[in-house]
Design a protein around this motif. Structure first.
Motif, PDB file in Angstrom:
ATOM      1  N   MET A 110     -29.186  31.633  12.520  1.00 38.22           N
ATOM      2  CA  MET A 110     -28.231  31.432  12.813  1.00 38.22           C
ATOM      3  C   MET A 110     -26.805  31.639  13.103  1.00 38.22           C
ATOM      4  O   MET A 110     -26.180  31.399  14.149  1.00 38.22           O
ATOM      5  N   ILE A 111     -26.457  32.939  13.174  1.00 36.17           N
ATOM      6  CA  ILE A 111     -25.097  33.900  13.519  1.00 36.17           C
ATOM      7  C   ILE A 111     -25.387  34.049  14.984  1.00 36.17           C
ATOM      8  O   ILE A 111     -24.910  34.683  15.740  1.00 36.17           O
ATOM      9  N   GLN A 112     -26.850  34.570  15.038  1.00 35.18           N
ATOM     10  CA  GLN A 112     -27.514  34.801  16.309  1.00 35.18           C
ATOM     11  C   GLN A 112     -27.252  34.137  16.699  1.00 35.18           C
ATOM     12  O   GLN A 112     -26.586  34.080  18.650  1.00 35.18           O
ATOM     13  N   ALA A 113     -27.909  32.839  16.881  1.00 32.16           N
ATOM     14  CA  ALA A 113     -27.788  31.679  18.142  1.00 32.16           C
ATOM     15  C   ALA A 113     -26.199  31.712  18.493  1.00 32.16           C
ATOM     16  O   ALA A 113     -25.999  31.158  19.535  1.00 32.16           O
ATOM     17  N   ALA A 114     -25.277  31.439  17.442  1.00 26.80           N
ATOM     18  CA  ALA A 114     -24.070  31.142  17.615  1.00 26.80           C
ATOM     19  C   ALA A 114     -23.666  32.120  18.416  1.00 26.80           C
ATOM     20  O   ALA A 114     -22.558  31.945  19.365  1.00 26.80           O
ATOM     21  N   LEU A 115     -23.473  33.802  18.170  1.00 27.98           N
ATOM     22  CA  LEU A 115     -23.135  34.576  18.491  1.00 27.98           C
ATOM     23  C   LEU A 115     -23.707  34.919  20.388  1.00 27.98           C
ATOM     24  O   LEU A 115     -23.253  35.301  21.652  1.00 27.98           O
ATOM     25  N   GLN A 116     -25.008  34.276  20.535  1.00 26.70           N
ATOM     26  CA  GLN A 116     -25.995  33.904  22.112  1.00 26.70           C
ATOM     27  C   GLN A 116     -24.968  33.014  22.859  1.00 26.70           C
ATOM     28  O   GLN A 116     -24.486  33.171  24.054  1.00 26.70           O
ATOM     29  N   LYS A 117     -24.301  32.091  22.385  1.00 27.91           N
ATOM     30  CA  LYS A 117     -23.829  31.182  22.731  1.00 27.91           C
ATOM     31  C   LYS A 117     -22.083  31.248  23.151  1.00 27.91           C
ATOM     32  O   LYS A 117     -21.853  30.573  24.234  1.00 27.91           O
ATOM     33  N   THR A 118     -21.404  31.593  22.578  1.00 35.98           N
ATOM     34  CA  THR A 118     -20.374  31.882  22.431  1.00 35.98           C
ATOM     35  C   THR A 118     -20.248  33.664  23.139  1.00 35.98           C
ATOM     36  O   THR A 118     -19.078  33.934  23.205  1.00 35.98           O
ATOM     37  N   LYS A 137     -15.563  29.664  14.479  1.00 34.26           N
ATOM     38  CA  LYS A 137     -15.953  28.625  14.298  1.00 34.26           C
ATOM     39  C   LYS A 137     -17.193  27.292  13.776  1.00 34.26           C
ATOM     40  O   LYS A 137     -17.191  26.227  13.818  1.00 34.26           O
ATOM     41  N   LYS A 138     -18.257  27.739  14.982  1.00 34.55           N
ATOM     42  CA  LYS A 138     -19.368  27.313  15.268  1.00 34.55           C
ATOM     43  C   LYS A 138     -19.763  27.245  14.015  1.00 34.55           C
ATOM     44  O   LYS A 138     -20.602  25.782  13.510  1.00 34.55           O
ATOM     45  N   LEU A 139     -20.283  27.837  13.134  1.00 34.06           N
ATOM     46  CA  LEU A 139     -20.569  28.042  11.977  1.00 34.06           C
ATOM     47  C   LEU A 139     -19.609  27.573  10.709  1.00 34.06           C
ATOM     48  O   LEU A 139     -20.966  27.821   9.167  1.00 34.06           O
ATOM     49  N   GLY A 140     -18.916  27.388  11.007  1.00 30.01           N
ATOM     50  CA  GLY A 140     -17.512  26.736   9.864  1.00 30.01           C
ATOM     51  C   GLY A 140     -17.080  27.651   8.707  1.00 30.01           C
ATOM     52  O   GLY A 140     -17.024  27.692   8.141  1.00 30.01           O
ATOM     53  N   LEU A 141     -16.704  29.495   9.749  1.00 31.83           N
ATOM     54  CA  LEU A 141     -16.520  30.358   8.817  1.00 31.83           C
ATOM     55  C   LEU A 141     -15.111  30.771   9.568  1.00 31.83           C
ATOM     56  O   LEU A 141     -14.823  29.855  10.687  1.00 31.83           O
ATOM     57  N   SER A 142     -14.751  31.587   8.177  1.00 31.02           N
ATOM     58  CA  SER A 142     -13.622  32.486   8.798  1.00 31.02           C
ATOM     59  C   SER A 142     -13.687  33.343   9.529  1.00 31.02           C
ATOM     60  O   SER A 142     -15.483  34.114  10.084  1.00 31.02           O
ATOM     61  N   ARG A 143     -13.426  34.196  10.119  1.00 27.04           N
ATOM     62  CA  ARG A 143     -13.311  34.813  11.077  1.00 27.04           C
ATOM     63  C   ARG A 143     -13.756  36.535  10.458  1.00 27.04           C
ATOM     64  O   ARG A 143     -15.077  36.905  10.761  1.00 27.04           O
ATOM     65  N   GLN A 144     -12.722  36.417   9.815  1.00 26.49           N
ATOM     66  CA  GLN A 144     -13.857  37.840   8.190  1.00 26.49           C
ATOM     67  C   GLN A 144     -14.962  37.183   7.659  1.00 26.49           C
ATOM     68  O   GLN A 144     -15.217  37.721   7.716  1.00 26.49           O
ATOM     69  N   GLY A 145     -15.208  36.305   7.406  1.00 25.76           N
ATOM     70  CA  GLY A 145     -16.241  35.607   6.286  1.00 25.76           C
ATOM     71  C   GLY A 145     -17.372  36.382   8.174  1.00 25.76           C
ATOM     72  O   GLY A 145     -17.781  37.030   7.453  1.00 25.76           O
TER      73      GLY A 145
END
Length: 455
Positions: free
Chosen positions: A420-428, A437-445
């Protein structure tokens, strides 16, 4: 703020009182002494940071006696107080270890400058030594890498026994870090400044092992044209690491036992006994108790070397440590190659799901091999398949087939998070703020998870 302490040693009461007042005004805690014997007694209860020492002291008023006494103040900077005519003697004092000298009559401002410089330098040296010690402890404790419970227990045990001289037997499969543990025990001990001497007991022919360990005297055998120091002598004061001790021949085991019992040995062909002070750390991938039953390993030697037993695990038993190990190895490769390296998500998953029969050593070698042919900074499945063509490309895990993924619950969750992290990074386009934001996490998280998984 703690006051710095100064011991002022001078036979003139008027000068002691005046100089004490000057230094007290500079916020120093001053104690005075009228002679060398009084100064030595004062240091028992007064831990001075600096000593001001008159060159001509009673009862002899002989500067040479004062120079010989400099060793009594070792560990502290000593500023020599002297007359103008004694400049050559003052320079000699500096050669013998004094910090500086100052001539009478003394200018209070000059005295303040010289004292401040000496104390500042000493304080900095202590801080640097403390930082080096802490760094060594931190780096040493972290040398055995892993976040698994087994790795944590080994690190905790290392930290507890390293400062002692207890003998240690490190057991476990080949390639699991037994020598790393042994070196760490040495690096965190009071012997760290001395030698760490490694001996592979199975790699040296039996007929040569004794002369290699004990050394030999000229003429002890054909070819012994001069005296040669053995590995035991080289390890004196430090640590002797006996790797694969289970392969040591029985006759040599008897001689090693004597060394461990008495701390002495004879060089081959020698008649003068040598005494040594060593810590012995042994390692083996064999079952020594089984060898004792077979008669190929001495029981008395086994209990001599087994003060504390540290047992390592096969990498297959702690696969959760693979990402952490990979990250550590990548960091070292980056430093040596001076370029940024990272694993793609698929490559990380491939490394995580191999059996690694060669354990950590095989994992490290495989990563270094892949990195050596990687044209860019990103190590991908394409690079892996070039070197390991027999291994099919590790498939991406999707939400539809995650249930078919073999592994523990924690491993399944980690695999899904990575995907999921890889997919979110690719999309952004690698915008971590948007991906978070897409993953519902803080940037630091998100950053913490990226670092944890090596994404």
């Amino acid at each position: 703020m703690t006051q710095n302490k100064i011991l002022l040693v001078d036979d003139e009461p008027a000068f002691r009182e005046l100089a004490s007042r000057w230094l007290a005004n500079q916020d120093y805690h001053v104690k005075t002494a009228g002679g060398l014997d009084e100064a030595r007694s004062a240091l028992v209860s007064f831990d001075a940071d600096l000593v001001l020492l008159d060159l001509s002291m009673p009862p002899h008023f002989d500067p040479q006696v004062t120079l010989e006494a400099l060793g009594d103040f070792s560990g502290r900077p000593v500023i020599i107080i002297t007359g103008h005519a004694d400049r050559d003697l003052a320079l000699k004092a500096i050669e013998l270890g004094a910090w500086d000298f100052i001539a009478k009559p003394i200018d209070p401002d000059m005295l303040a400058v010289v004292v401040r410089r000496a104390i500042t330098k000493t304080t900095l040296e202590k801080e640097v030594a403390h930082l080096k010690e802490n760094r060594q402890q931190i780096e040493g404790a972290a040398a055995y890498i892993g976040q698994s419970i087994g790795a944590q227990k080994i690190r905790a045990l290392i930290e507890r026994i390293a400062p002692t001289d207890v003998r240690v037997l490190v057991t476990g499969p080949s390639g699991t870090g037994k020598e790393v543990i042994s070196r760490t025990l040495h690096d965190l001990s009071h012997r760290a400044a001395q030698a760490f001497v490694s001996v592979h007991c199975g790699a040296i022919p039996a007929e040569l092992l004794e002369s290699e360990l004990f050394g030999y005297m000229k003429g002890a055998f054909t070819g012994a044209e001069k005296d040669k120091e053995g590995l035991l002598s080289l390890a004196d004061g430090g640590t002797l690491f006996l790797d694969e001790i289970g392969e040591m021949p029985l006759p040599m085991q008897v001689k090693l036992l004597r060394v461990l019992q008495e701390g002495t040995f004879y060089p081959v062909g020698g008649r003068t006994q040598k005494q040594i002070d060593i810590r012995v750390v042994s390692a083996t991938n064999a079952d020594l108790l089984e060898k004792v039953k077979e008669g190929s390993f001495r029981e008395d030697l086994y209990y001599r070397i087994k003060g504390v037993n540290i047992e390592t695990q096969a990498l297959a038993e702690r696969l959760e440590d693979v990402p952490v190990l990979l990250q550590a190895f990548l960091s070292r490769l980056q430093m040596s190659q001076d370029k940024h390296l990272q694993l793609s998500g698929e490559a990380l998953q491939w490394f995580r799901h191999q059996t690694w029969p060669g354990n950590v050593r095989e994992l490290k070698n495989a990563l270094e091999s892949v990195a050596s042919i990687c044209p860019s900074g990103s190590l991908t499945m394409e690079d892996i398949v070039l070197l390991f063509p027999q291994t099919p490309e590790f498939p991406n895990k999707t939400q539809d087939d995650i249930e078919s993924f073999e592994g523990t619950l924690e491993e399944r969750v980690q695999a899904l998070e990575i995907q999921m992290i890889q997919a979110a990074l690719q999309k952004t386009a690698d915008n971590r703020t948007q991906a978070a934001k897409k993953l519902g996490l803080s940037r630091q998280g998100l950053i913490k998870k990226i670092e944890r998984y090596g994404v």
